[in-house]
Design a protein around this motif. Structure first.
Motif, PDB file in Angstrom:
ATOM      1  N   TYR A  38      24.722  33.436  46.033  1.00  0.00           N
ATOM      2  CA  TYR A  38      24.758  33.716  44.268  1.00  0.00           C
ATOM      3  C   TYR A  38      24.423  34.310  43.569  1.00  0.00           C
ATOM      4  CZ  TYR A  38      20.667  30.314  44.558  1.00  0.00           C
ATOM      5  OH  TYR A  38      19.082  29.300  45.107  1.00  0.00           O
ATOM      6  N   SER A  39      23.359  35.233  44.360  1.00  0.00           N
ATOM      7  CA  SER A  39      22.223  35.937  44.030  1.00  0.00           C
ATOM      8  C   SER A  39      22.642  37.343  42.638  1.00  0.00           C
ATOM      9  CB  SER A  39      21.532  37.352  44.446  1.00  0.00           C
ATOM     10  OG  SER A  39      22.041  37.694  45.040  1.00  0.00           O
ATOM     11  N   ARG A  40      21.940  37.291  41.556  1.00  0.00           N
ATOM     12  CA  ARG A  40      22.546  37.251  40.727  1.00  0.00           C
ATOM     13  C   ARG A  40      23.452  39.246  40.927  1.00  0.00           C
ATOM     14  NH1 ARG A  40      18.307  35.067  38.115  1.00  0.00           N
ATOM     15  NH2 ARG A  40      18.463  33.703  37.092  1.00  0.00           N
ATOM     16  N   LYS A  41      22.225  40.071  41.965  1.00  0.00           N
ATOM     17  CA  LYS A  41      22.933  41.031  41.922  1.00  0.00           C
ATOM     18  C   LYS A  41      24.747  41.368  42.504  1.00  0.00           C
ATOM     19  CE  LYS A  41      21.830  44.748  45.321  1.00  0.00           C
ATOM     20  NZ  LYS A  41      21.019  45.732  46.651  1.00  0.00           N
ATOM     21  N   ASN A  42      24.341  39.690  43.591  1.00  0.00           N
ATOM     22  CA  ASN A  42      25.966  39.720  44.189  1.00  0.00           C
ATOM     23  C   ASN A  42      26.817  39.703  43.417  1.00  0.00           C
ATOM     24  OD1 ASN A  42      27.736  39.472  46.824  1.00  0.00           O
ATOM     25  ND2 ASN A  42      27.209  37.143  46.589  1.00  0.00           N
ATOM     26  N   LEU A  43      26.248  38.464  42.703  1.00  0.00           N
ATOM     27  CA  LEU A  43      27.468  37.795  41.537  1.00  0.00           C
ATOM     28  C   LEU A  43      27.410  38.765  40.361  1.00  0.00           C
ATOM     29  CD1 LEU A  43      25.803  34.352  40.425  1.00  0.00           C
ATOM     30  CD2 LEU A  43      27.795  35.382  41.735  1.00  0.00           C
ATOM     31  N   LYS A  44      27.054  40.060  40.124  1.00  0.00           N
ATOM     32  CA  LYS A  44      27.700  41.239  39.224  1.00  0.00           C
ATOM     33  C   LYS A  44      28.864  42.322  40.256  1.00  0.00           C
ATOM     34  CE  LYS A  44      27.292  43.931  35.575  1.00  0.00           C
ATOM     35  NZ  LYS A  44      26.164  44.461  34.900  1.00  0.00           N
ATOM     36  N   LEU A  45      27.849  42.596  41.632  1.00  0.00           N
ATOM     37  CA  LEU A  45      29.082  43.192  42.545  1.00  0.00           C
ATOM     38  C   LEU A  45      30.350  42.159  42.402  1.00  0.00           C
ATOM     39  CD1 LEU A  45      29.596  45.085  44.411  1.00  0.00           C
ATOM     40  CD2 LEU A  45      28.558  43.899  46.219  1.00  0.00           C
ATOM     41  N   ALA A  46      30.640  41.294  42.647  1.00  0.00           N
ATOM     42  CA  ALA A  46      31.342  39.784  42.392  1.00  0.00           C
ATOM     43  C   ALA A  46      32.332  40.283  41.247  1.00  0.00           C
ATOM     44  CB  ALA A  46      31.304  39.311  42.685  1.00  0.00           C
ATOM     45  N   TRP A  47      32.011  40.146  40.002  1.00  0.00           N
ATOM     46  CA  TRP A  47      32.254  40.580  39.361  1.00  0.00           C
ATOM     47  C   TRP A  47      33.206  42.191  39.318  1.00  0.00           C
ATOM     48  CZ3 TRP A  47      35.244  40.369  35.234  1.00  0.00           C
ATOM     49  CH2 TRP A  47      35.008  41.131  33.548  1.00  0.00           C
ATOM     50  N   GLU A  48      32.289  42.867  38.897  1.00  0.00           N
ATOM     51  CA  GLU A  48      32.665  44.236  39.082  1.00  0.00           C
ATOM     52  C   GLU A  48      34.303  44.300  40.032  1.00  0.00           C
ATOM     53  OE1 GLU A  48      29.836  46.838  40.665  1.00  0.00           O
ATOM     54  OE2 GLU A  48      28.860  46.897  38.272  1.00  0.00           O
ATOM     55  N   ARG A  49      34.290  43.827  41.110  1.00  0.00           N
ATOM     56  CA  ARG A  49      35.092  43.718  42.441  1.00  0.00           C
ATOM     57  C   ARG A  49      36.425  43.299  41.164  1.00  0.00           C
ATOM     58  NH1 ARG A  49      32.432  43.482  48.097  1.00  0.00           N
ATOM     59  NH2 ARG A  49      31.835  45.783  48.110  1.00  0.00           N
ATOM     60  N   VAL A  50      36.032  42.264  40.855  1.00  0.00           N
ATOM     61  CA  VAL A  50      37.583  40.755  40.089  1.00  0.00           C
ATOM     62  C   VAL A  50      38.178  42.279  39.207  1.00  0.00           C
ATOM     63  CG1 VAL A  50      37.592  39.166  39.304  1.00  0.00           C
ATOM     64  CG2 VAL A  50      36.167  38.923  40.900  1.00  0.00           C
ATOM     65  N   ARG A  51      37.396  42.284  38.221  1.00  0.00           N
ATOM     66  CA  ARG A  51      37.300  43.504  37.122  1.00  0.00           C
ATOM     67  C   ARG A  51      38.232  44.002  37.824  1.00  0.00           C
ATOM     68  NH1 ARG A  51      33.399  46.339  33.622  1.00  0.00           N
ATOM     69  NH2 ARG A  51      32.506  47.297  35.781  1.00  0.00           N
ATOM     70  N   ALA A  52      38.232  45.350  38.582  1.00  0.00           N
ATOM     71  CA  ALA A  52      38.598  46.168  39.356  1.00  0.00           C
ATOM     72  C   ALA A  52      39.915  45.929  39.719  1.00  0.00           C
ATOM     73  CB  ALA A  52      38.122  46.961  40.310  1.00  0.00           C
ATOM     74  N   ASN A  53      40.554  44.344  40.189  1.00  0.00           N
ATOM     75  CA  ASN A  53      41.140  44.298  40.691  1.00  0.00           C
ATOM     76  C   ASN A  53      42.301  43.472  39.508  1.00  0.00           C
ATOM     77  OD1 ASN A  53      40.995  44.871  43.267  1.00  0.00           O
ATOM     78  ND2 ASN A  53      40.101  42.661  43.936  1.00  0.00           N
ATOM     79  N   GLN A  54      41.260  43.469  38.186  1.00  0.00           N
ATOM     80  CA  GLN A  54      42.394  42.646  37.390  1.00  0.00           C
ATOM     81  C   GLN A  54      42.982  42.238  37.498  1.00  0.00           C
ATOM     82  OE1 GLN A  54      42.727  44.356  33.343  1.00  0.00           O
ATOM     83  NE2 GLN A  54      41.261  45.633  35.475  1.00  0.00           N
ATOM     84  N   GLY A  55      43.998  41.664  37.441  1.00  0.00           N
ATOM     85  CA  GLY A  55      45.143  39.712  37.888  1.00  0.00           C
ATOM     86  C   GLY A  55      45.404  39.208  36.451  1.00  0.00           C
ATOM     87  N   ALA A  56      46.130  38.328  36.148  1.00  0.00           N
ATOM     88  CA  ALA A  56      46.416  37.147  35.448  1.00  0.00           C
ATOM     89  C   ALA A  56      45.137  36.536  34.863  1.00  0.00           C
ATOM     90  CB  ALA A  56      47.271  36.286  35.508  1.00  0.00           C
ATOM     91  N   SER A  57      45.235  35.836  34.158  1.00  0.00           N
ATOM     92  CA  SER A  57      44.118  34.631  33.435  1.00  0.00           C
ATOM     93  C   SER A  57      44.487  33.370  34.406  1.00  0.00           C
ATOM     94  CB  SER A  57      44.558  33.971  32.088  1.00  0.00           C
ATOM     95  OG  SER A  57      45.512  33.775  31.507  1.00  0.00           O
ATOM     96  N   GLY A  58      43.625  32.548  34.651  1.00  0.00           N
ATOM     97  CA  GLY A  58      44.267  31.571  35.321  1.00  0.00           C
ATOM     98  C   GLY A  58      44.900  29.899  34.449  1.00  0.00           C
ATOM     99  N   PRO A  59      44.257  28.697  35.134  1.00  0.00           N
ATOM    100  CA  PRO A  59      44.678  28.126  33.600  1.00  0.00           C
ATOM    101  C   PRO A  59      43.813  27.846  32.263  1.00  0.00           C
ATOM    102  CG  PRO A  59      42.918  27.388  35.736  1.00  0.00           C
ATOM    103  CD  PRO A  59      43.460  27.991  36.035  1.00  0.00           C
ATOM    104  N   ASP A  60      42.829  28.246  32.150  1.00  0.00           N
ATOM    105  CA  ASP A  60      41.258  28.441  31.247  1.00  0.00           C
ATOM    106  C   ASP A  60      42.239  29.243  30.795  1.00  0.00           C
ATOM    107  OD1 ASP A  60      41.131  30.776  32.445  1.00  0.00           O
ATOM    108  OD2 ASP A  60      38.684  30.048  32.193  1.00  0.00           O
TER     109      ASP A  60
END
Length: 208
Positions: A38-60
């Motif tokens: 949950y470190s902020r640095k790791n969460l930011k890196l995680a977001w960048e990888r999710v954004r690069a993968n794109q993908g559809a929206s979830g249930p929300d």
């Protein structure tokens, strides 16, 4: 020496998890990994990888673009929830997609929310470097940099080497079956008690 798909794979790497805890490029003594997740640095890196993968929206129904408009707020909320152990994942959006090699058939696909995908990626960021080192070389499923063609090439090499037996196994409805086993069944419990009593009587010499 490359491993083979034999019954007892050879292992040259240590199986002790503590021997593979390498963070920030150096080995450390780690008692907990959750704060690294949950470190902020790791969460930011995680977001960048999710954004690069794109993908559809979830249930929300929150898209990648919508998530990014409140990025700092979303990442800070995830940081706090993981830190305070209050994080609760959402249900996934179920989608039926065509099943490859089976015309007319589909397979279920679960699409998590972008928020949950960031959390999942944060876990992968920390766990993958640790566990990747202890996987057997003959393992190909869901591993970074490995694909179906690599597994097929491996199988072909084994066939050429004279290893002709192939065992195809799969898990079907694992979680549904597991949930059903947890459901209380009074009749089953009564039967188990009866069998236990019979076994006890037999052991005591009572005979049935």
């Amino acid at each position: 020496m490359e491993n083979s798909l034999c019954e007892k794979p050879e292992r040259h790497a240590s199986r002790r998890l503590s021997d593979h805890l390498v963070l920030e490029g150096r080995k450390q003594k780690v008692h907990s990994l959750v704060d690294k997740v949950y470190s902020r640095k790791n969460l930011k890196l995680a977001w960048e990888r999710v954004r690069a993968n794109q993908g559809a929206s979830g249930p929300d129904k929150v898209t990648i673009e919508e998530f990014e408009t409140r990025l700092d707020e979303n990442l800070e909320r995830l940081h706090q929830e993981l830190r305070e152990n209050t994080y609760q994942p959402q249900a996934v959006r179920r989608l039926e997609i065509p099943k490859r090699g089976a015309p007319g058939k589909t397979r279920p696909l679960g699409i998590p929310s972008v928020y949950d995908r960031v959390c999942q990626q944060a876990l992968v960021n920390r766990l993958e470097p640790i566990f990747e080192k202890v996987f057997d070389p003959s393992s190909f499923g869901y591993r970074k940099g490995r694909k179906t063609a690599d597994a097929l090439s491996k199988i072909w090499r084994e066939v050429e080497a004279g290893n002709e037996w192939i065992v195809d196994a799969d898990l079907k409805d694992f979680f549904r079956i597991r949930r059903s086993r947890k459901t209380p069944d009074p009749g089953r419990k009564a039967n188990c008690r009866q069998q236990s009593a019979e076994a006890h009587s037999t052991d005591a010499g009572g005979g049935l």
